[in-house]
Every structure is written in C-alpha cells, then in structure tokens.
Design a protein around this motif. Structure first.
Motif, PDB file in Angstrom:
ATOM      1  N   PHE A 198      -1.105  -6.625  -2.962  1.00  0.00           N
ATOM      2  CA  PHE A 198       0.097  -6.417  -2.126  1.00  0.00           C
ATOM      3  C   PHE A 198       1.269  -7.277  -2.613  1.00  0.00           C
ATOM      4  N   ALA A 199       0.980  -8.550  -2.916  1.00  0.00           N
ATOM      5  CA  ALA A 199       2.062  -9.460  -3.331  1.00  0.00           C
ATOM      6  C   ALA A 199       2.726  -8.969  -4.621  1.00  0.00           C
ATOM      7  N   GLU A 200       1.914  -8.403  -5.532  1.00  0.00           N
ATOM      8  CA  GLU A 200       2.501  -7.907  -6.783  1.00  0.00           C
ATOM      9  C   GLU A 200       3.458  -6.741  -6.510  1.00  0.00           C
ATOM     10  N   ALA A 201       3.059  -5.877  -5.564  1.00  0.00           N
ATOM     11  CA  ALA A 201       3.923  -4.726  -5.249  1.00  0.00           C
ATOM     12  C   ALA A 201       5.221  -5.190  -4.594  1.00  0.00           C
ATOM     13  N   VAL A 202       5.092  -6.173  -3.715  1.00  0.00           N
ATOM     14  CA  VAL A 202       6.268  -6.733  -3.052  1.00  0.00           C
ATOM     15  C   VAL A 202       7.229  -7.295  -4.110  1.00  0.00           C
ATOM     16  N   ASP A 203       6.642  -7.902  -5.130  1.00  0.00           N
ATOM     17  CA  ASP A 203       7.425  -8.473  -6.226  1.00  0.00           C
ATOM     18  C   ASP A 203       8.113  -7.390  -7.052  1.00  0.00           C
ATOM     19  N   VAL A 204       7.417  -6.253  -7.241  1.00  0.00           N
ATOM     20  CA  VAL A 204       8.026  -5.146  -7.986  1.00  0.00           C
ATOM     21  C   VAL A 204       9.327  -4.737  -7.306  1.00  0.00           C
ATOM     22  N   VAL A 205       9.278  -4.618  -5.976  1.00  0.00           N
ATOM     23  CA  VAL A 205      10.491  -4.209  -5.238  1.00  0.00           C
ATOM     24  C   VAL A 205      11.539  -5.311  -5.319  1.00  0.00           C
ATOM     25  N   ALA A 206      11.102  -6.569  -5.117  1.00  0.00           N
ATOM     26  CA  ALA A 206      12.070  -7.684  -5.131  1.00  0.00           C
ATOM     27  C   ALA A 206      12.772  -7.787  -6.482  1.00  0.00           C
ATOM     28  N   ALA A 207      12.041  -7.428  -7.558  1.00  0.00           N
ATOM     29  CA  ALA A 207      12.617  -7.588  -8.900  1.00  0.00           C
ATOM     30  C   ALA A 207      13.419  -6.376  -9.354  1.00  0.00           C
ATOM     31  N   MET A 208      13.461  -5.315  -8.560  1.00  0.00           N
ATOM     32  CA  MET A 208      14.201  -4.122  -8.995  1.00  0.00           C
ATOM     33  C   MET A 208      15.672  -4.449  -9.169  1.00  0.00           C
ATOM     34  N   PRO A 209      16.277  -3.970 -10.242  1.00  0.00           N
ATOM     35  CA  PRO A 209      17.693  -4.282 -10.456  1.00  0.00           C
ATOM     36  C   PRO A 209      18.535  -3.661  -9.346  1.00  0.00           C
ATOM     37  N   LYS A 210      19.271  -4.482  -8.636  1.00  0.00           N
ATOM     38  CA  LYS A 210      20.095  -3.962  -7.528  1.00  0.00           C
ATOM     39  C   LYS A 210      21.480  -3.622  -8.086  1.00  0.00           C
ATOM     40  N   ILE A 211      21.540  -2.469  -8.774  1.00  0.00           N
ATOM     41  CA  ILE A 211      22.821  -2.083  -9.370  1.00  0.00           C
ATOM     42  C   ILE A 211      23.604  -1.269  -8.342  1.00  0.00           C
ATOM     43  N   PRO A 212      24.755  -1.807  -7.897  1.00  0.00           N
ATOM     44  CA  PRO A 212      25.519  -1.081  -6.880  1.00  0.00           C
ATOM     45  C   PRO A 212      25.813   0.346  -7.365  1.00  0.00           C
ATOM     46  N   PRO A 213      25.816   1.340  -6.512  1.00  0.00           N
ATOM     47  CA  PRO A 213      25.744   1.198  -5.061  1.00  0.00           C
ATOM     48  C   PRO A 213      24.317   1.210  -4.504  1.00  0.00           C
ATOM     49  N   VAL A 214      23.295   1.247  -5.368  1.00  0.00           N
ATOM     50  CA  VAL A 214      21.932   1.385  -4.836  1.00  0.00           C
ATOM     51  C   VAL A 214      21.365   0.026  -4.427  1.00  0.00           C
ATOM     52  N   ARG A 215      20.820  -0.027  -3.225  1.00  0.00           N
ATOM     53  CA  ARG A 215      20.140  -1.235  -2.741  1.00  0.00           C
ATOM     54  C   ARG A 215      18.710  -0.866  -2.379  1.00  0.00           C
ATOM     55  N   VAL A 216      17.826  -1.853  -2.338  1.00  0.00           N
ATOM     56  CA  VAL A 216      16.435  -1.600  -1.939  1.00  0.00           C
ATOM     57  C   VAL A 216      16.040  -2.663  -0.930  1.00  0.00           C
ATOM     58  N   VAL A 217      15.472  -2.235   0.189  1.00  0.00           N
ATOM     59  CA  VAL A 217      14.896  -3.207   1.127  1.00  0.00           C
ATOM     60  C   VAL A 217      13.450  -2.799   1.363  1.00  0.00           C
ATOM     61  N   SER A 218      12.621  -3.765   1.729  1.00  0.00           N
ATOM     62  CA  SER A 218      11.213  -3.418   1.955  1.00  0.00           C
ATOM     63  C   SER A 218      10.672  -4.128   3.186  1.00  0.00           C
ATOM     64  N   PHE A 219       9.687  -3.488   3.784  1.00  0.00           N
ATOM     65  CA  PHE A 219       9.017  -4.021   4.979  1.00  0.00           C
ATOM     66  C   PHE A 219       7.744  -3.195   5.131  1.00  0.00           C
ATOM     67  N   GLY A 220       6.934  -3.488   6.127  1.00  0.00           N
ATOM     68  CA  GLY A 220       5.774  -2.610   6.329  1.00  0.00           C
ATOM     69  C   GLY A 220       4.610  -3.287   7.002  1.00  0.00           C
ATOM     70  N   HIS A 221       3.619  -2.438   7.314  1.00  0.00           N
ATOM     71  CA  HIS A 221       2.416  -2.904   8.005  1.00  0.00           C
ATOM     72  C   HIS A 221       1.526  -3.599   6.966  1.00  0.00           C
TER      73      HIS A 221
END
Ligand SMILES: Cc1cc2nc3c(=O)[nH]c(=O)nc-3n(C[C@H](O)[C@H](O)[C@H](O)COP(=O)(O)OP(=O)(O)OC[C@H]3O[C@@H](n4cnc5c(N)ncnc54)[C@H](O)[C@@H]3O)c2cc1C
Length: 456
Positions: free
Chosen positions: A346-369
C-alpha cells in the motif's frame, strides 16, 4: 435491422406497467437517468421507474420485443459509468423499490433493490442489529447498486464488503424471467448469489435482496494522525494490521485532499506534511489505542488528535465523509480511480501517486479505505480541454500499471463499468476473461443487459 418504436408501442408499455406514470420518454426523471456520478452520459429511448417486479418483467420483455438494451439503475451515484445509458436503451430504474423489513430472530433484512443503504443501517440499528457495509455515498446509494458493484466502504476493513452480507437475490433476467438465488432457494445448487454480486447490471436486474445482519458493536475511540510523508502513513497502516489490530475504520487522506477538507471549514486541524490516518478503534480490542499510538510514533507522526467528545468525533469524521463531493467542487474535470493493493504494498502505491508530476492544470489527490488496501486517486483539472484529458489518461494508465505490478487490482469497489473496460486484460488472463464472457452469454445470450459495460 433497427426496430422502429411507434407511439402505439409506448402506449402499450404504459398500459402494461402498474401505472402509466411509470414510463418517462421526456422530462426531469428521463433526463436524470442520462448519467451517474462520472462525466459520461448517454440518452436512452425511455426510462421505466419500476414499482414492482412485474414492472421490471414488462419493461425487459418490451426491450426484447423492440431490440433495446436494458440498463438497470439505482441512485446513479456510481463512479465507473455503469448506469450510463447504452445506445438504444431502456433504463430500468429500481430506486422506488424501497421496502425494508427486519427479521431480528434470524438477523436478516429483506430489502427492495431501491432501499437506501443508510435507511437499511438505521432500520437494523432500531432492532439492535447492524448492516456494516458503509460506502461514503450511503445516504444516497441503493442496496441494488451496492450489490451490483459489490460496494465497500469505511467500515469494511473490519467487517468486510457487501458480498459478505448478501444471503440471496431476487431479480429478473434478460429474457424477462424471475431469478431467485441463495436463501430464496434454500441455498442449494450453484452459488449464483456470488455470481450476480459485482456483475454491474450485466446479468440480472436485482429487485430484492436478503441481507445478513450482525449484533451492533460499541464504537471505540476516534483518532486523527498526521505523518510527514504519504508513504509513512501507508507503512503505518500495514504495521497496525501486522500487529493484529483491526480497527473499525482505517482511512488514508493525503496532504492535498486534507487541505481540501480543511478549506470547507468543518475541520479545525493543523496542516499535514504528508497525509493523515483517520482511525476508529475497535472497542472490543483492549489496549488498541495505545498500540496504535506506538505505531504512529514509530512512523514519525507529526501530531495525533484523539477525539474527547461527540462534537470532536464528528469534526474528525468531517475530514473524510464529505471528501469525494468536496474534491469535485474544486475542478472542472474529475476522474476518480479506485485501485486496491495488498497491504504490504500500500505504501508503495501511495508513493506512486505522491510522486506523480503535478503539471498544471492536472492535479492528483488520493485517499481511501486504507485498512482494506483501497486507494482512491482523483485526477483533477480546472479545464476540460482535450490535451488535459489526455494527460490525465496518461497518469491513470501509469497508476493502473503500477497497481498491477504491485499485485493489486484495477478496482477495489467502484467497478469496471465504462471507466476501466479497456484495461481489463491488464489484470485478467485470456482464460479468465473468456470464462467471464461465457457466464455473461449464458445469462444473457443476446447481450441485452448493460451490454457495453465491463467488456469492450
Ligand atoms: C460521494 C461518493 C462516495 C462514494 N463512496 C463509495 C464508497 O465508499 N464505497 C463504494 O464502494 N462506492 C462508493 N461510491 C460509488 C457508488 O456510490 C457505489 O458504487 C454504489 O454502490 C452505487 O449505487 P447506486 O444505487 O447509486 O447505483 P447506480 O450508480 O445507479 O448503478 C451502479 C451500477 O449498478 C447497476 N445497478 C444499480 N441498481 C441495480 C439493480 N437493482 N440491479 C442490477 N444492477 C443494478 C447499474 O447498472 C450500474 O452498473 C461513492 C460515490 C459517490 C458519488
């Protein structure tokens, strides 16, 4: 050859239904059925809002005679496009089948497919029982939609998902016949209940379900913990589970999602550098809060807030309950992915999202069960331009590929629908896909029920 539907045909359907007002070929009810909680839309030929199984049978028989697809529909809160009308379709809306009857002796609830999840939970609670599956959409979603999607939710880390509670199903098949499974046929023969759960309206229109209820459990303590990185929060989830603790709720919210919650003004909390875990402990596991505290400290927790009164409990919950809706209000384009991972990854997947390049205008947020391995990654943008959508799809594909590499699944709870059908072969081999198609063609040889969902 396209079968033409005349006004006399519509009149015949109107007359066959329990009341003529059950058929909508224009107006608000008709237009509300064009989409779900995604951005996909489709225009059906008509909508039947069923008041009984007989209405469902008549609607499906009409669809057969006039070569229409049938799209079962609940509340339209789906996040994978499952209830979006197919081409030349008749939407069969089951949301008016709302009866709920509780049998405390056998700890069962018998519910019409349109019963709202939260109403079932309240009816069970009034009898001293609980129906635990708890999607964040529970005040709107129907049990028929929950069963069709095998919905998960906030309490599923401890209590399991919808499929763990379905004892039997009544429905109508693609040829307009009544189908009964599980407890309705004495639990003999093949287990068709589990085949229909999660079939996304492609095998039967569910009209009634019988659900297992459990005794209520006292709620424990609510805690909110901030971590310096998203990965540290993810590692803490695995550590909590590894040491044998099974909280009732174990939710992850990343830094940017937490900021959106804060901006609503319902939550008074310090900012988080990496992410939050919202935890409700299990009152029957002694010493759990102390052990979770130790895990938090050993994963460099920035701050820990333990709710001391009901007002604070509901404040901490506000971080998560309204999050999906709040996120949606911050953007013009919204694409929600719901992968699920083995807890050890799980932590690795969370890291994949955190490391995604946030090139405007696209943003990524994550949460979940998180306690269930569910990770929702939501891709957002302030415009609806084609280039933006392409960039989002590129990031989605990156997430899905990484999920498969980490041993996860494309959808933890929202289903495949339209959203992920093009990726199904990434997860399933040819033999499995062929077996799924064979089941579909056994139930529905003409491919009438929700034909363009799950499979391409
Ligand atoms: C704010 C928000 C939060 C959410 N949180 C969660 C969550 O925590 N967990 C979770 O799992 N999901 C969540 N969802 C997704 C959604 O609420 C669930 O998938 C829910 O089960 C859909 O129920 P519905 O009645 O709205 O179904 P719909 O959207 O109407 O339909 C969904 C699918 O089920 C089929 N279907 C509906 N009713 C029937 C029926 N009677 N017979 C046969 N097929 C049927 C449809 O054809 C379609 O394929 C959330 C959605 C929103 C908008």
């Amino acid at each position: 050859m396209t079968v033409v539907i005349t006004s006399a045909d519509w009149t015949a359907l109107r007359n066959a239904l329990s009341s003529p007002e059950r058929l909508h070929i224009s107006g608000d009810v008709y237009e509300r059925a064009w989409g779900d909680a995604t951005t996909w839309t489709g225009q059906p030929q008509a909508v039947v809002v069923a008041a009984s199984s007989a209405d469902v049978i008549n609607a499906i028989r009409f669809a057969r005679q006039h070569d229409l697809a049938v799209v079962p529909r609940g509340a339209g809160t789906g996040l994978s496009g499952g209830a979006v009308p197919s081409e030349r379709s008749l939407v069969v809306d089951l949301s008016d089948l709302q009866n709920i009857s509780i049998d405390p002796t056998h700890r069962r609830a018998v519910c019409g497919a349109g019963a709202i999840t939260h109403d079932i939970q309240r009816a069970a609670a009034a009898a001293g029982l609980a129906y635990p599956p708890d999607p964040a959409s529970h005040t709107e979603s129907t049990i028929g939609g929950n069963v069709a999607e095998n919905a998960g939710g906030l309490a599923c880390t401890r209590f399991g998902v919808t499929s763990d509670y379905v004892l039997g199903i009544r429905g109508v098949t693609a040829d307009g016949s009544l189908l009964e499974t599980g407890c309705y046929v004495g639990d003999r023969g093949f287990n068709f209940t589990d085949v229909i759960v999660g079939s996304e309206g492609t095998l039967a229109a569910i009209t009634e379900v019988s659900l297992r209820l459990i005794p209520t459990t006292p709620s424990g303590t609510t805690v909110l913990i901030s971590f310096p990185t998203a990965a540290a929060a993810g590692q803490a989830v695995a550590a909590i589970k590894r040491q044998g603790d099974n909280p009732t709720v174990l939710e992850f919210v990343d830094r940017d999602a937490a900021a959106i919650s804060s901006s609503l003004g319902n939550v008074d909390m310090p900012a988080t550098t990496g992410g939050l875990l919202l935890i409700e402990t299990n009152a029957s596991q002694a010493g759990q809060i102390e052990r979770i505290h130790e895990v938090a400290v050993s994963h460099a927790a920035e701050w820990i807030r333990i709710a001391s009164d009901p007002a604070e409990v509901s404040q901490l919950w506000a971080v998560r309950r309204e999050l999906s809706r709040a996120i949606k209000t911050t953007c013009a384009t919204y694409l929600s992915e719901d992968v699920a991972l083995p807890l050890s990854r799980f932590a690795e997947a969370v890291d994949v999202v955190a490391a995604m390049p946030k090139i405007p205008p696209v943003r990524v947020v994550s949460f979940g069960h998180a306690g269930d391995g569910n990770l929702h990654a939501v891709f957002l943008a302030d415009n609806t331009e084609a280039q933006t959508l392409l960039e989002m799809e590129r990031l989605v594909e990156q997430l899905l590929r990484e999920t498969i590499r980490l041993g996860g699944t494309l959808s933890g709870e929202h289903g495949i629908g339209i959203a992920k059908r093009q990726y199904l072969s990434w997860e399933f081999d040819t033999t499995t896909l062929q077996a799924m198609r064979s089941v579909k063609s056994t139930f529905d040889p003409d491919d009438r029920l929700n034909p363009d969902k799950i499979f391409l």
